[in-house]
Design a protein around this motif. Structure first.
Motif, mmCIF file in Angstrom:
data_model
loop_
_atom_site.group_PDB
_atom_site.id
_atom_site.type_symbol
_atom_site.label_atom_id
_atom_site.label_comp_id
_atom_site.label_asym_id
_atom_site.label_seq_id
_atom_site.Cartn_x
_atom_site.Cartn_y
_atom_site.Cartn_z
ATOM 1 N N VAL A 27 109.275 59.810 32.798
ATOM 2 C CA VAL A 27 107.921 59.742 32.127
ATOM 3 C C VAL A 27 107.452 59.122 33.044
ATOM 4 O O VAL A 27 108.015 58.024 32.312
ATOM 5 N N LYS A 28 105.694 58.851 32.025
ATOM 6 C CA LYS A 28 104.843 58.092 32.598
ATOM 7 C C LYS A 28 103.853 58.051 31.204
ATOM 8 O O LYS A 28 103.896 58.836 31.045
ATOM 9 N N ASN A 29 104.044 56.613 30.886
ATOM 10 C CA ASN A 29 102.835 56.504 29.494
ATOM 11 C C ASN A 29 103.509 58.056 28.343
ATOM 12 O O ASN A 29 102.655 58.258 28.200
ATOM 13 N N ARG A 30 104.353 57.500 28.234
ATOM 14 C CA ARG A 30 105.384 58.319 26.962
ATOM 15 C C ARG A 30 104.881 60.057 27.507
ATOM 16 O O ARG A 30 105.122 60.364 26.488
ATOM 17 N N LYS A 31 104.592 60.600 28.161
ATOM 18 C CA LYS A 31 104.247 61.633 29.431
ATOM 19 C C LYS A 31 105.252 62.134 30.481
ATOM 20 O O LYS A 31 105.257 61.254 30.711
ATOM 21 N N LEU A 32 105.338 62.897 30.202
ATOM 22 C CA LEU A 32 106.486 63.901 30.473
ATOM 23 C C LEU A 32 105.445 65.669 31.628
ATOM 24 O O LEU A 32 105.794 65.888 30.783
ATOM 25 N N VAL A 33 105.167 65.398 32.468
ATOM 26 C CA VAL A 33 104.504 66.207 33.303
ATOM 27 C C VAL A 33 105.575 67.229 33.897
ATOM 28 O O VAL A 33 106.058 66.662 34.846
ATOM 29 N N ILE A 34 105.201 68.662 33.580
ATOM 30 C CA ILE A 34 106.707 69.637 34.168
ATOM 31 C C ILE A 34 106.258 69.840 35.633
ATOM 32 O O ILE A 34 104.919 69.960 35.997
ATOM 33 N N PRO A 35 106.932 69.449 36.544
ATOM 34 C CA PRO A 35 106.882 69.802 38.177
ATOM 35 C C PRO A 35 106.764 71.287 38.087
ATOM 36 O O PRO A 35 107.210 72.088 37.709
ATOM 37 N N GLN A 79 107.882 73.285 40.865
ATOM 38 C CA GLN A 79 108.678 73.942 40.417
ATOM 39 C C GLN A 79 109.245 74.924 39.472
ATOM 40 O O GLN A 79 110.655 75.916 40.030
ATOM 41 N N PHE A 80 109.407 74.197 38.146
ATOM 42 C CA PHE A 80 109.398 74.869 36.857
ATOM 43 C C PHE A 80 108.800 74.945 35.981
ATOM 44 O O PHE A 80 108.940 75.887 35.390
ATOM 45 N N GLY A 81 107.154 75.054 36.617
ATOM 46 C CA GLY A 81 106.350 76.116 35.393
ATOM 47 C C GLY A 81 105.610 75.080 35.088
ATOM 48 O O GLY A 81 105.078 74.392 36.587
ATOM 49 N N LYS A 82 105.418 75.357 34.258
ATOM 50 C CA LYS A 82 103.348 73.761 33.898
ATOM 51 C C LYS A 82 103.713 73.250 32.988
ATOM 52 O O LYS A 82 104.023 73.735 32.407
ATOM 53 N N GLY A 83 102.572 72.549 32.256
ATOM 54 C CA GLY A 83 102.594 72.379 31.009
ATOM 55 C C GLY A 83 103.186 70.509 31.245
ATOM 56 O O GLY A 83 103.309 69.615 31.845
ATOM 57 N N TYR A 84 103.408 69.912 30.229
ATOM 58 C CA TYR A 84 103.640 68.946 29.515
ATOM 59 C C TYR A 84 104.123 68.325 28.196
ATOM 60 O O TYR A 84 104.260 69.163 27.532
ATOM 61 N N VAL A 85 104.923 67.034 28.408
ATOM 62 C CA VAL A 85 105.499 67.075 26.879
ATOM 63 C C VAL A 85 105.523 65.103 27.191
ATOM 64 O O VAL A 85 105.217 64.850 27.368
ATOM 65 N N THR A 86 105.049 65.373 25.439
ATOM 66 C CA THR A 86 104.699 63.693 24.984
ATOM 67 C C THR A 86 104.821 63.404 23.624
ATOM 68 O O THR A 86 105.458 64.239 22.876
ATOM 69 N N MET A 141 104.460 69.537 22.530
ATOM 70 C CA MET A 141 104.679 70.349 24.164
ATOM 71 C C MET A 141 103.950 71.352 24.195
ATOM 72 O O MET A 141 104.175 72.359 23.112
ATOM 73 N N ASN A 142 103.286 71.976 25.251
ATOM 74 C CA ASN A 142 102.883 72.678 25.669
ATOM 75 C C ASN A 142 103.275 72.895 27.072
ATOM 76 O O ASN A 142 102.154 72.131 28.054
ATOM 77 N N TYR A 143 103.651 73.831 27.366
ATOM 78 C CA TYR A 143 104.064 73.869 28.415
ATOM 79 C C TYR A 143 105.039 76.064 28.850
ATOM 80 O O TYR A 143 105.518 76.038 27.977
ATOM 81 N N GLU A 144 104.766 75.718 30.048
ATOM 82 C CA GLU A 144 105.643 77.605 29.731
ATOM 83 C C GLU A 144 106.781 76.608 31.562
ATOM 84 O O GLU A 144 106.248 76.499 32.910
ATOM 85 N N LEU A 145 107.579 77.919 31.324
ATOM 86 C CA LEU A 145 108.599 77.126 32.152
ATOM 87 C C LEU A 145 109.329 78.521 32.465
ATOM 88 O O LEU A 145 109.422 79.933 32.226
ATOM 89 N N LYS A 146 109.542 78.519 33.989
ATOM 90 C CA LYS A 146 110.212 79.574 34.950
ATOM 91 C C LYS A 146 111.457 80.520 34.431
ATOM 92 O O LYS A 146 112.063 81.773 34.156
#
Length: 302
Positions: A15-23, A25-32, A45-50
């Motif tokens: 987690v960087k600056n309260r934000k997790l960016v989805i790698p 290989q797992f999908g796209k988007g973020y959680v903060t 939470m705004n993401y899409e996972l595989k």
């Protein structure tokens, strides 16, 4: 370990600056996540996972005194109606948290004692009072109206200097909560049922089945039979959760669908009326105007 760091651990990142960016290989988007103070916190939470994931719930054994405001379908409004789920924490004490493949939500959690301290005890409605007492499992859904959506958009999109960001977001989160409590306070219920997950799942199943057949007005006895409930219990639970009677809720969504069809422009007013199950087009016109604010012909040209 709090939930954001548990999720980062699952993805093998940080987690960087309260934000997790989805790698990738797992999908796209973020959680903060923002913990403003002991009384209020927010997760976006705004993401899409595989694929779906499951993580341990780090707060399963913590004292349950928070009220959750869960804003759903707020980033992409094209498919589903944006809505807020408002629930006491006793509705969710599962030891694990399912992480679904496609999520666009904002969760705001507020200490119920903090909220209770802000109101005159004698002035609260039964619905608001029961929620703030937070002593039984309660669950409400509120449709997001335009002024609420504007605040949500400010939270997600407004570019704020880091100096003011936490202050700004806390104020916006509290404004959302305040406006939602103002809507709940208008609800007329005097007796509230303590909910269980089975009843909740049943009511949502009945709602979805009803909205899948907008051309057929709902018959309470048929819905009650499908729900394996008495008509009285079905009507009471539905109105408690959604703030409207079954028929009012159905009619509102029926007219929203009619308005959407008219805006698409490929169907005439009479075609839309018949498709929505009306045999009398004058009746369709009256009902449409009651809900949308103008007659169907006028709306289709606007």
């Amino acid at each position: 370990m709090e939930v954001l760091h548990l999720l980062a651990q699952q993805f093998g990142t940080v987690v960087k600056n309260r934000k997790l960016v989805i790698p990738p290989q797992f999908g796209k988007g973020y959680v903060t996540r923002y913990i403003f103070n002991e009384q209020i916190r927010m997760m976006i939470m705004n993401y899409e996972l595989k694929e779906n994931l499951v993580i341990d719930n780090p707060e399963v054994n913590t004292p349950k005194k928070m009220i959750l405001f869960k804003f759903q379908h707020i980033f992409d409004q094209s498919e589903k109606q944006p809505a807020v789920l408002i629930t006491t924490t006793s509705m969710n004490v599962d030891p694990v948290i399912p992480i679904h493949t496609n999520t666009s939500t904002i969760n705001i959690e507020v200490d119920s004692n903090y909220l209770k301290s802000l109101f005159d005890q004698s002035e609260k409605s039964p619905v608001l009072q029961s929620l703030l007492e937070n002593t039984q499992p309660l669950f409400f859904e509120q449709i997001i109206y335009p002024s609420l959506q504007e605040i949500v958009n400010e939270i997600v999109s407004e570019s704020i200097q880091e100096t003011f960001k936490i202050f700004f977001l806390r104020i916006k989160a509290e404004e959302l909560v305040c406006r939602l409590l103002m809507e709940l306070e208008k609800r007329e219920k005097t007796h509230l049922y303590a909910l269980n997950s089975r009843d909740l799942e049943t009511i949502y199943r009945i709602k979805e089945e009803m909205l899948d057949h907008l051309d057929t007005p709902p018959l309470i006895n048929d819905l009650a039979l499908a729900a394996n409930m008495s008509p009285t219990k079905l009507k009471s639970l539905f109105k408690q959760i959604f703030g409207k009677s079954i028929f009012s809720y159905y009619q509102e969504f029926r007219m929203k669908k009619a308005a959407l069809l008219l805006k698409e422009g490929s169907l005439s007013v009479s075609d839309v009326g018949y498709q929505m199950g009306f045999t009398n087009l004058s009746h369709f016109s009256r009902v449409f105007q009651e809900h949308i604010g103008m007659k169907p012909k006028q709306y289709s040209r606007s």
